[in-house]
Design a protein around this motif. Structure first.
Motif, short mmCIF file in Angstrom:
data_model
loop_
_atom_site.label_atom_id
_atom_site.label_comp_id
_atom_site.label_asym_id
_atom_site.label_seq_id
_atom_site.Cartn_x
_atom_site.Cartn_y
_atom_site.Cartn_z
N LEU A 1 20.81 7.38 -3.22
CA LEU A 1 19.68 7.94 -3.97
C LEU A 1 18.41 8.87 -3.48
O LEU A 1 18.02 7.86 -2.52
N ARG A 2 18.64 9.81 -4.28
CA ARG A 2 17.45 10.29 -3.83
C ARG A 2 16.42 9.61 -3.66
O ARG A 2 15.85 9.10 -4.31
N ASN A 3 14.96 9.77 -2.87
CA ASN A 3 13.72 9.17 -2.37
C ASN A 3 14.14 8.03 -1.26
O ASN A 3 13.09 7.09 -1.84
N VAL A 4 15.39 6.93 -2.08
CA VAL A 4 15.25 5.56 -1.64
C VAL A 4 15.87 5.79 -0.12
O VAL A 4 15.75 5.09 1.05
N ASN A 5 17.27 6.04 0.26
CA ASN A 5 18.14 6.09 1.25
C ASN A 5 19.13 7.55 1.58
O ASN A 5 20.16 7.45 2.02
N ASP A 6 18.41 8.70 1.65
CA ASP A 6 19.72 9.71 1.64
C ASP A 6 18.44 10.67 2.72
O ASP A 6 18.25 11.62 2.52
N SER A 7 18.51 9.36 3.94
CA SER A 7 18.27 10.17 5.23
C SER A 7 19.23 9.72 6.20
O SER A 7 20.07 8.09 5.38
N VAL A 8 19.41 9.85 7.14
CA VAL A 8 20.15 9.19 8.35
C VAL A 8 19.94 8.12 8.82
O VAL A 8 20.57 7.29 9.38
N THR A 9 18.06 8.42 9.77
CA THR A 9 17.77 6.76 9.40
C THR A 9 17.67 5.86 8.38
O THR A 9 18.50 4.83 9.09
N ALA A 10 18.14 6.27 7.25
CA ALA A 10 17.99 4.88 5.94
C ALA A 10 19.63 4.84 6.64
O ALA A 10 19.79 3.21 6.27
N GLN A 11 20.41 5.67 6.33
CA GLN A 11 21.74 4.86 5.98
C GLN A 11 22.71 4.17 7.55
O GLN A 11 22.90 3.22 7.44
N VAL A 12 21.93 5.03 8.49
CA VAL A 12 22.60 3.62 9.76
C VAL A 12 22.01 2.17 10.09
O VAL A 12 22.49 2.27 10.71
N GLU A 13 20.13 2.62 9.52
CA GLU A 13 19.68 1.20 9.33
C GLU A 13 19.88 0.20 8.51
O GLU A 13 20.14 -0.68 8.84
N LEU A 14 20.75 0.90 7.16
CA LEU A 14 21.34 0.11 6.24
C LEU A 14 22.51 -0.71 7.13
O LEU A 14 22.44 -2.03 6.52
N SER A 15 23.47 -0.01 7.13
CA SER A 15 24.65 -0.37 8.16
C SER A 15 24.73 -0.97 9.59
O SER A 15 25.63 -2.48 8.89
N GLU A 16 23.59 -0.75 9.96
CA GLU A 16 23.03 -2.06 10.94
C GLU A 16 22.95 -3.61 11.04
O GLU A 16 22.89 -4.04 10.77
N LYS A 17 21.62 -2.69 9.82
CA LYS A 17 21.01 -4.79 9.08
C LYS A 17 22.01 -5.36 8.69
O LYS A 17 22.54 -6.49 8.54
N GLY B 1 0.91 -1.17 0.50
CA GLY B 1 0.21 -0.16 0.14
C GLY B 1 0.30 2.05 -0.19
O GLY B 1 0.41 2.21 0.30
N ASN B 2 1.95 1.13 -0.08
CA ASN B 2 3.08 1.82 0.12
C ASN B 2 3.94 2.74 -1.96
O ASN B 2 4.16 1.49 -1.52
N PRO B 3 2.98 4.15 -2.71
CA PRO B 3 3.91 4.08 -3.40
C PRO B 3 4.87 4.67 -3.67
O PRO B 3 5.78 4.76 -4.41
N ASN B 4 5.09 5.02 -2.25
CA ASN B 4 6.86 5.35 -2.49
C ASN B 4 7.94 4.54 -1.42
O ASN B 4 8.39 5.66 -0.97
N ASP B 5 7.30 3.48 -1.50
CA ASP B 5 8.35 2.69 -0.94
C ASP B 5 9.30 2.34 -0.94
O ASP B 5 9.73 2.40 -2.84
N PRO B 6 10.32 2.75 -0.49
CA PRO B 6 12.16 2.85 -1.06
C PRO B 6 12.74 1.61 -2.20
O PRO B 6 13.43 1.96 -2.98
N LEU B 7 12.01 0.49 -2.14
CA LEU B 7 12.65 -0.93 -2.65
C LEU B 7 11.66 -0.54 -4.12
O LEU B 7 12.32 -0.91 -5.49
N LEU B 8 10.74 0.10 -3.98
CA LEU B 8 9.63 0.18 -5.28
C LEU B 8 10.44 1.29 -6.23
O LEU B 8 10.62 1.35 -7.56
N LYS B 9 10.39 2.30 -5.54
CA LYS B 9 11.43 3.16 -6.11
C LYS B 9 12.28 2.69 -7.31
O LYS B 9 13.04 3.54 -8.31
N GLN B 10 13.27 1.87 -6.28
CA GLN B 10 14.81 1.32 -7.47
C GLN B 10 13.65 0.79 -8.39
O GLN B 10 15.16 0.68 -9.22
N VAL B 11 13.11 -0.04 -8.88
CA VAL B 11 13.02 -0.90 -10.05
C VAL B 11 11.24 0.22 -10.52
O VAL B 11 11.51 -0.33 -11.56
#
Length: 379
Positions: free
Chosen positions: A293-309, A101-111
Motif C-alpha cells: 500500500l502506498r504510504n503505508v508499507n511501500d518502503s524497504v524498512t517497512a517490509q523488512v520490519e514487518l517480516s521480522e516482527k 500526534g502523527n497524522p501520517n501514521d501507517p495504521l491510521l492511513k489504512q482506516v
C-alpha cells in the motif's frame, strides 16, 4: 480421579498429577464445549475483556478518533462522502498501536476515510477480481479447482479503506444457519475439493457456537483435508483468540491454517504473539498475507520490519499482494514494476523463508500469479 491404594499411598491418574492450573484449564475447556451447544458465553480469563465487548466499543467516526491520537480535525482530509459510502470502524486495541500526534501514521492511513475515494479513476472497478463470475450459488466463490471459498458473513471488525470487497454484494450472499446444508451439498458435488476457505467479511465475526457447528459439519466430509480461515480480527482485537475458539479448534480432524492480515510491523504486539502461541500449541498453522500500500508499507524498512516482527510473533510471511484495483482505493496503488523493484531490495535483507511472495490475482487465471523481484544495483 482415585484409581487405587498401594502401601498407604493414594494413586491418582496422570491427569490428577498435572499442575492445578492445567487441570483447571482442562475443566474450563470441557465446560465451555457444553456451553457452546447452548450458545452461552463461556468462562474466560477474568483479566481479559471479551472480544465482543471490544468490538462494540469500536470507533465509528473521525471526531471520536482524532482526540485519542492528539490530532485536530483540521489535519484531516474531507471525508463526508467517503464515510457515507463506506463507514469507519476501528477497534480501540488497534487504535492503541497508532502513533500519537502523527497524522501520517501507517495504521491510521489504512482506516481513515478520504473523499478522494469518490473520484472516478479509469481501470478501477467494484469487482476487480471478477468474483461475480465465480459465485455459482449464495455464499460460494469457486475460482480454483481444489479450493472453495465460503462467504460466512459480510461483517468485519475493522473497515480497511483498500478492501477489495468493499463493494461486494453481501446482501445477496447472506448465509442463514439452515442454509449450510447447501454449502455441504456443493462441496460433495465437487469431489476434487479438498480445502475449504472461510472468508467474508471476517469469518471470526461469527460466534464460536456457530463456527463450531460449521466445523463439525465440514469434519464429516472425507474429501476435505484442510480448513483455511482468513481473518484480520485477531490483529485488531487479539482477545478474539479465546478458550471458546480454541475448544473447537482442538476437536477438528482437519488441518487448520489461519491466514492473518497484517500490513505493518506496528500492528504486531505482545498480545498477538501470545495468542499465536496458543493457536500453534493447538496445531494451527499461522501465516500472514498483506497488501502493498502506498504510504503505508511501500518502503524497504517497512517490509523488512514487518517480516521480522511477524516471525518473532510466530507468524510466517506468506503473500504480499499487489493492490487489487478496487473503486475508491486508487490512492493506495503501486505500479507492478515498482513493487517488484521494492521486493528485490527487501530480499537483500531477509532470508528466503521470511520473504513473502509478491503476488497478483488476475481474473480468470488458474492460480495466483507470483511476481519475481527485480534486482537493481545499489546507488
Amino acid at each position: 480421579m482415585f484409581i487405587g491404594v498401594h502401601r498407604g499411598i493414594i494413586k491418582r491418574d496422570s491427569q490428577e498429577r498435572r499442575p492445578i492450573g492445567q487441570r483447571l484449564a482442562a475443566i474450563i475447556t470441557q465446560f465451555n464445549l457444553i456451553l457452546q451447544i447452548f450458545d452461552v458465553i463461556p468462562i474466560q480469563n477474568a483479566t481479559e475483556t471479551h472480544w465482543s465487548t471490544e468490538l462494540a466499543q469500536a470507533i465509528k467516526s473521525p471526531a471520536e478518533l482524532m482526540p485519542l491520537l492528539g490530532l485536530s480535525s483540521t489535519s484531516l482530509p474531507q471525508a463526508e462522502q467517503a464515510m457515507a459510502s463506506f463507514r469507519m470502524l476501528v477497534p480501540r486495541p488497534f487504535v492503541a498501536r497508532m502513533e500519537y500526534g502523527n497524522p501520517n501514521d501507517p495504521l491510521l492511513k489504512q482506516v481513515l476515510a478520504d473523499d478522494i475515494e469518490m473520484l472516478p479513476v479509469s481501470g478501477y472497478s467494484k469487482d476487480p477480481l471478477d468474483e461475480g463470475e465465480h459465485n455459482p450459488q449464495k455464499a460460494i466463490v469457486h475460482k480454483y479447482e481444489r479450493r472453495v471459498l465460503v462467504i460466512t458473513t459480510g461483517s468485519c471488525a475493522v473497515n480497511c479503506r483498500y478492501c477489495f470487497r468493499r463493494h461486494f454484494p453481501y446482501g445477496d450472499n447472506q448465509l442463514a444457519q439452515k442454509e449450510w446444508d447447501s454449502i455441504i451439498e456443493y462441496i460433495q458435488q465437487h469431489p476434487k475439493v479438498n480445502e475449504v476457505i472461510l472468508s467474508g467479511g471476517d469469518p471470526l465475526m461469527l460466534k464460536d457456537s456457530q463456527l463450531s457447528k460449521h466445523i463439525l459439519r465440514l469434519n464429516e466430509l472425507p474429501q476435505l483435508k484442510r480448513l483455511r480461515i482468513h481473518s484480520r480480527l485477531p490483529i485488531v482485537i487479539p482477545s478474539r483468540i479465546n478458550e471458546e475458539l480454541l475448544s473447537w479448534v482442538k476437536v477438528s480432524r482437519l488441518d487448520i491454517v489461519l491466514v492473518l492480515h497484517s500490513n505493518h510491523a506496528n500492528e504486531i504486539d505482545a498480545a498477538i504473539a501470545e495468542k499465536v502461541t496458543q493457536l500453534k500449541a493447538h496445531g494451527v498453522t499461522v501465516l500472514n498475507q498483506g497488501v502493498l500500500l502506498r504510504n503505508v508499507n511501500d518502503s524497504v524498512t517497512a517490509q523488512v520490519e514487518l517480516s521480522e516482527k511477524l516471525f518473532d510473533a510466530g507468524i510466517l510471511p506468506y503473500y504480499m499482494f499487489t493492490f487489487d484495483p478496487i473503486e475508491g482505493g486508487a490512492h493506495f496503488d503501486i505500479p507492478i514494476a515498482e513493487a517488484q523493484s521494492l521486493m528485490g531490495q527487501v530480499a537483500k535483507y531477509l532470508p528466503g523463508y521470511l520473504m513473502p511472495r509478491l503476488a497478483k490475482e488476475i481474473p480468470g487465471e488458474p492460480a495466483k500469479t507470483v511476481l519475481a523481484p527485480t534486482f537493481t544495483p545499489d546507488a
